[in-house]
Design a protein around this motif. Structure first.
Motif, PDB file in Angstrom:
ATOM      1  N   GLY A 104      25.080 -32.001  50.678  1.00 41.17           N
ATOM      2  CA  GLY A 104      25.136 -30.631  50.177  1.00 41.17           C
ATOM      3  C   GLY A 104      23.808 -29.927  50.050  1.00 41.17           C
ATOM      4  O   GLY A 104      23.644 -29.102  49.150  1.00 41.17           O
ATOM      5  N   VAL A 119      20.566 -27.481  42.735  1.00 38.27           N
ATOM      6  CA  VAL A 119      21.345 -28.171  43.760  1.00 38.27           C
ATOM      7  C   VAL A 119      21.424 -27.252  44.980  1.00 38.27           C
ATOM      8  O   VAL A 119      21.175 -26.055  44.904  1.00 38.27           O
ATOM      9  CB  VAL A 119      22.755 -28.525  43.255  1.00 38.27           C
ATOM     10  CG1 VAL A 119      22.689 -29.538  42.137  1.00 38.27           C
ATOM     11  CG2 VAL A 119      23.511 -27.270  42.796  1.00 38.27           C
ATOM     12  N   PHE A 157      29.969 -31.579  43.465  1.00 39.32           N
ATOM     13  CA  PHE A 157      29.949 -31.198  44.871  1.00 39.32           C
ATOM     14  C   PHE A 157      31.333 -31.390  45.458  1.00 39.32           C
ATOM     15  O   PHE A 157      31.911 -32.475  45.371  1.00 39.32           O
ATOM     16  CB  PHE A 157      28.943 -32.046  45.642  1.00 39.32           C
ATOM     17  CG  PHE A 157      28.867 -31.726  47.105  1.00 39.32           C
ATOM     18  CD1 PHE A 157      28.375 -30.510  47.545  1.00 39.32           C
ATOM     19  CD2 PHE A 157      29.327 -32.643  48.056  1.00 39.32           C
ATOM     20  CE1 PHE A 157      28.311 -30.205  48.900  1.00 39.32           C
ATOM     21  CE2 PHE A 157      29.265 -32.351  49.407  1.00 39.32           C
ATOM     22  CZ  PHE A 157      28.760 -31.127  49.824  1.00 39.32           C
ATOM     23  N   TRP A 209      28.921 -26.268  45.690  1.00 38.87           N
ATOM     24  CA  TRP A 209      28.538 -26.841  44.408  1.00 38.87           C
ATOM     25  C   TRP A 209      29.135 -26.047  43.250  1.00 38.87           C
ATOM     26  O   TRP A 209      29.250 -24.828  43.320  1.00 38.87           O
ATOM     27  CB  TRP A 209      27.019 -26.855  44.245  1.00 38.87           C
ATOM     28  CG  TRP A 209      26.303 -27.898  45.049  1.00 38.87           C
ATOM     29  CD1 TRP A 209      25.736 -27.731  46.278  1.00 38.87           C
ATOM     30  CD2 TRP A 209      26.049 -29.262  44.668  1.00 38.87           C
ATOM     31  NE1 TRP A 209      25.154 -28.902  46.707  1.00 38.87           N
ATOM     32  CE2 TRP A 209      25.328 -29.864  45.726  1.00 38.87           C
ATOM     33  CE3 TRP A 209      26.358 -30.019  43.550  1.00 38.87           C
ATOM     34  CZ2 TRP A 209      24.906 -31.183  45.700  1.00 38.87           C
ATOM     35  CZ3 TRP A 209      25.944 -31.349  43.515  1.00 38.87           C
ATOM     36  CH2 TRP A 209      25.231 -31.919  44.582  1.00 38.87           C
ATOM     37  N   THR A 268      28.184 -25.817  39.187  1.00 37.83           N
ATOM     38  CA  THR A 268      27.157 -26.269  38.235  1.00 37.83           C
ATOM     39  C   THR A 268      27.678 -26.393  36.809  1.00 37.83           C
ATOM     40  O   THR A 268      26.893 -26.621  35.888  1.00 37.83           O
ATOM     41  CB  THR A 268      25.949 -25.330  38.260  1.00 37.83           C
ATOM     42  OG1 THR A 268      26.366 -24.007  37.900  1.00 37.83           O
ATOM     43  CG2 THR A 268      25.322 -25.300  39.650  1.00 37.83           C
TER      44      THR A 268
END
Length: 503
Positions: free
Chosen positions: A336, A367, A387, A394, A396
């Motif tokens: 990712g 990320v 993910f 993604w 969070t």
């Protein structure tokens, strides 16, 4: 409440706390208390059951200034009976049960008031030893549901007198050396540095068939992936280079078992580091490489690897601390777009059964990018994120948990549980984060007298919906067993004394 009634209530409560409940959440770590919602400090020694915002200690916990590093469980533990005589060891026979059992590992040598060396089983109201334990800290525990065999990894070289290499399994009757385990070279390197001490931080089990513990054939046992800090796997002529990650196949070589590295030197993969490593060539750079967590996605046949490293497969492959290994093509890749932050690290990975979500926890602030991606903003993240293996995006989780190192993650339905360390205004303490629509935090603490650092190292959710498990244990040593009531003899005496004095 009259004294006799209170003592009876306290005894019943302590006994209940030693029974593993389906649907419960258990936490372990290096803590001696937690801060309740009313601000009061409640003592709890390193292991307990999480109920809403409270933690209930299991029995007497473990000895002070020691820790619980890992927790695993079997969903339906056997019900056992001991048949002993004065001339032979106790024969333990078991029937299928309906209650789960926890398996815990750490650095403790006292658990629930009895001498129990670093590994213990919590079941049917008792905390029991496993043979005589292992010689050093246990960092990973995985129970194999189909067979009842339990696997342990850590920094130990001895399992009740059996020489092992940082990883072993117990099938109810004997310890498995697993081909000598993992190690470092026995000679100094070109710089003159001494070899390191091998440590296994993570174990992942794959496959295996339903069988009866110690009667399981090698073909019925699971393949075992281990991650940690080491450079070799196996022993003698069967030793292979395996940098910080390796696989044990118990059925290889006609059932003798063999270790292998996750590395394909042939085109197009051209693997040249036998696992994961650093970009540098110095001893100092190599010594700071670790694999802390593993997760497997069966639908894609991909193994996900988390830790502290800068390359995977090839020395100059730019992959920081989160990688994927395709077991079919034997190729390494980034996940990712990666993670970023000051010294980004991944301590925990988890894919719920049947899910397309990979939960990633550790120490990172973004990320979807790596530190080297200077033109990419990525997504801001607070040390935990999800993910999607289906969409490649993604989540969070509302920004995660700031100023923290997240060491463990568990998921129960729509609720996410995280544990680790967090920097508060006054000091660094342990933290449990619970996320559904938003985050709620529980602070765990310590003091100089009680010991601990406040870290939460392990969280496990015991599912309500589980298939049955049937297995039988063999002969074991019955000496020095803890109280069958799940609390120490001293605790029972104190409670009974309170009952007597109240009359």
């Amino acid at each position: 409440m009259p004294p006799a009634t209170r003592a009876t209530w306290l005894l019943c409560t302590m006994l209940a706390m030693m029974r593993v409940s389906k649907g419960a959440v258990y936490v372990g770590g290096d803590f001696s208390s937690y801060i309740a919602s009313n601000g009061s400090r409640i003592l709890v020694s390193a292991i307990g059951e999480l109920r809403s915002s409270d933690i209930y200690q299991l029995g007497d916990g473990v000895d002070l200034q020691k820790q619980v590093s890992a927790i695993s469980y079997l969903p339906e533990a056997p019900v056992c009976a001991r048949n002993c005589s004065s001339t032979q060891a106790c024969l333990v026979t078991c029937e299928q049960g309906f209650d789960p059992a926890l398996y815990i590992g750490g650095s403790f040598t006292i658990a629930n008031g009895a001498e129990i060396y670093r590994i213990a089983q919590v079941a049917n109201g008792s905390m029991l030893e496993t043979d005589k334990g292992v010689s050093n800290t246990v960092y990973s525990v995985q129970a194999h549901e189909a067979s009842g065999i339990v696997y342990y990894g850590g920094a130990f070289l001895d399992a009740t007198g059996i020489t092992v290499g940082a990883v072993t399994s117990w099938d109810g009757q004997r310890w498995d050396r697993m081909g000598g385990g993992v190690s470092f070279p026995s000679t100094c390197d070109s710089s003159g540095a001494q070899p390191g001490v091998a440590v296994v931080y993570s174990i992942l089990l794959m496959g295996g068939e339903s069988c009866i513990t110690f009667s399981c054939s090698p073909a019925q046992r699971p393949r075992v992936f281990v991650g940690g800090r080491f450079e070799m796997a196996g022993e003698g002529s069967n030793m292979v280079k395996a940098r910080n990650i390796a696989m044990w196949d118990p059925s290889a070589a006609d059932g003798e078992g063999r270790w292998s590295s996750l590395c394909d030197p042939n085109p197009p993969n051209r693997c040249d580091i036998d696992g994961v490593g650093s970009k540098g060539t110095s001893t100092q750079a190599a010594s700071s490489v670790y694999v802390f967590s593993l997760a497997y996605h069966a639908a894609s046949n991909i193994l996900y690897v988390g830790g502290l490293f800068q390359s995977a497969g090839q020395r100059y492959a730019n992959i920081d601390s989160l990688a994927a290994f395709n077991l079919a093509s034997k190729s390494w890749s980034i996940v990712g777009g990666g993670i970023a932050g000051p010294s980004p690290a991944v301590y925990a990975l988890y894919i719920p059964p049947g899910s397309q979500d990979l939960y990633v926890a550790g120490s990172f602030s973004a990320v979807g990018k790596q530190n080297s991606d200077v033109l990419s903003a990525g997504q801001a993240a607070g040390n935990v994120a999800v993910f999607s293996l289906a969409s490649g995006s993604w989540n969070t989780l509302n920004g995660g948990i700031a100023n923290a190192d997240i060491r463990t993650v568990a998921v129960d339905g729509q609720t996410v549980y995280c544990g680790g360390k967090k920097i508060y205004s006054d000091q660094q303490s342990g933290v449990i984060g619970i996320y559904s629509s938003g985050w709620s935090l529980i602070r765990l603490d310590w003091d100089q007298q009680l010991g601990g650092s406040g870290s939460v190292n392990a969280i496990v959710s015991v599912s309500n919906a589980v298939p049955p498990v049937t297995h039988t244990l063999g002969a074991v040593n019955d000496a020095a067993r803890p109280s069958p009531w799940g609390v120490s003899a001293l605790t029972l005496l104190l409670l009974l004394s309170a009952l007597v004095k109240s009359h």
